[in-house]
Design a protein around this motif. Structure first.
Motif, PDB file in Angstrom:
ATOM      1  N   ASP A  98      47.415  50.702  44.044  1.00 34.58           N
ATOM      2  CA  ASP A  98      48.592  51.133  43.275  1.00 34.58           C
ATOM      3  C   ASP A  98      48.857  52.620  43.491  1.00 34.58           C
ATOM      4  O   ASP A  98      50.016  53.048  43.596  1.00 34.58           O
ATOM      5  N   ARG A 101      50.374  53.131  46.922  1.00 38.09           N
ATOM      6  CA  ARG A 101      51.797  52.793  46.912  1.00 38.09           C
ATOM      7  C   ARG A 101      52.650  53.963  46.420  1.00 38.09           C
ATOM      8  O   ARG A 101      53.781  54.151  46.870  1.00 38.09           O
ATOM      9  N   ARG A 188      46.612  51.309  35.055  1.00 36.68           N
ATOM     10  CA  ARG A 188      47.257  50.731  36.220  1.00 36.68           C
ATOM     11  C   ARG A 188      46.954  49.254  36.441  1.00 36.68           C
ATOM     12  O   ARG A 188      47.686  48.578  37.172  1.00 36.68           O
ATOM     13  N   TYR A 290      49.473  43.041  45.824  1.00 36.18           N
ATOM     14  CA  TYR A 290      48.984  44.109  46.704  1.00 36.18           C
ATOM     15  C   TYR A 290      48.420  43.481  47.976  1.00 36.18           C
ATOM     16  O   TYR A 290      47.218  43.210  48.070  1.00 36.18           O
TER      17      TYR A 290
END
Length: 376
Positions: A98, A101, A188, A290
């Motif tokens: 995350d 990204r 997250r 993901y």
């Protein structure tokens, strides 16, 4: 229709009924027909308790618990927290993806640019990609005071499973964000995925429903599991353990007479999550957004590779993601069919839990897994 398709349909037919029961707030659920022998396998292996969950391709989850959280004393329920052990690694990996990204972490920039962890020049070339794919060359764990953290081979050249590597990955997360890795994972991953029961530990004065660790004969390991966690927690500052800084984690280990090394520190980002099977199934649904997790990166052996966060097995046109977890008196597994989305999670509180989770995975997917032959 082949056997695999019929098994998948059987599993899917179980999901709908059980998902309704769980959504309605039931504390137990009937074990689906495909896992009807779970309690028998547990009895044969002297495993007191298990928490299980199944995820179908639509995201529906069925879950339940069998046996005891503490042998012959406290029944296990779907809300009982089990030690995730090394299933914790995949949760941290998703938090890292995350951050990638968002551009906060570069998979190919040396970790040493942010964290001073070694004096060895070759070891300083280790990147997050190496850590996620277990190709860093770092050991699984150090346990001797003053032992350096050094790669055994040029990073990126072969597979070597490393708990130390994931703790280092957590330190990178902390260096980049200014928060503890546990806080970052909570923000997250845990909360967005709906893992509302999952935690890195509970505060003094609280006693959540937790599974105790048991030896190979089903006897309680009185100094492991929740008792071991409480001892480590009480050696540190009074604030929640997921807010402990690196210095505080090290001091707590030293207070217990241990070297200030990750294997002795709390929370351990490679193995310290407490969770339920249903929470972990929610995580598996969340994690599939993901795709980097499933990027084959490190060759293991035969049909086995490691992606950027979990193991992979590819054979006969089918692709599976998987990971196991083992602490003292604990044995866990998840397997995900990356094509259909069918997944199973089995958490057990016994040393011999592997005998149970392997049987469950074989039954659900109607196949043998090369990963089980490879596991030591």
């Amino acid at each position: 229709m082949d056997l695999v398709s019929r098994r998948t349909m059987l599993a899917a037919s179980c999901f709908g009924t059980l998902a309704i029961a769980v959504a309605a707030g039931a504390t137990t659920a009937t074990t689906p027909g495909i896992l009807a022998n779970l309690s028998t396998w547990m009895d044969l292996a002297s495993v007191p308790g298990a928490s299980w969950a199944m995820l179908d391709g639509s995201g529906a989850i069925s879950s339940g618990a069998v046996g005891y959280a503490k042998a012959n004393a406290v029944p296990a329920t779907p809300e009982t927290l089990f030690e995730a052990a090394s299933l914790s690694k995949v949760v941290l990996a998703v938090a890292v993806h995350d951050m990638v990204r968002e551009g906060l972490i570069d998979l190919d920039r040396p970790v040493a640019e942010h964290v001073a962890f070694t004096d060895d020049a070759a070891t300083r070339s280790i990147t997050p990609r190496h850590l996620l794919s277990h190709s860093s060359g770092l050991p699984n764990w150090r346990d001797e005071a003053g032992e350096p953290l050094t790669a055994a081979f040029p990073p990126g050249t072969r597979f070597r499973y490393s708990g130390e590597g994931f703790v280092l990955l957590g330190r990178l997360v902390e260096a980049v964000t200014g928060q503890t890795a546990a806080q970052v994972v909570e923000t997250r991953v845990l909360r967005p995925a709906g893992m509302n029961r999952s935690t890195y530990g509970w505060a003094r004065g609280t006693e959540p429903a937790v599974a105790w660790a048991h030896d190979g004969g089903g006897g309680v390991l009185i100094d492991k599991g929740p008792a071991g966690y409480a001892m480590r927690r009480d050696a540190g500052p009074p604030k929640p353990v997921d807010r402990w800084t690196l210095g505080e984690r090290e001091k707590a280990a030293v207070a217990l007479g241990k070297p200030a090394m990750p294997i002795f520190m709390t929370p351990n980002m490679a193995a310290g999550l407490w969770t339920t099977a249903s929470d972990y199934a929610r995580f598996l649904a969340f994690a599939q957004r993901y795709p980097g997790l499933s990027t084959k990166t490190t060759r293991v052996k035969g049909t086995l590779d490691w992606g950027l966060g979990w193991g992979m097995e590819s054979n006969g046109g089918r692709r599976f993601a998987w990971h196991w977890g083992t602490n003292d008196g604990v044995a866990n597994l998840f397997v995900v069919d990356l094509v259909s989305g069918l997944a199973i999670v089995v958490l057990t509180n016994g040393d011999a839990g592997r005998k149970v989770y392997e049987r469950a995975a074989r039954t659900v997917f109607a196949r043998e897994f090369d990963a089980f032959a490879w596991l030591k």
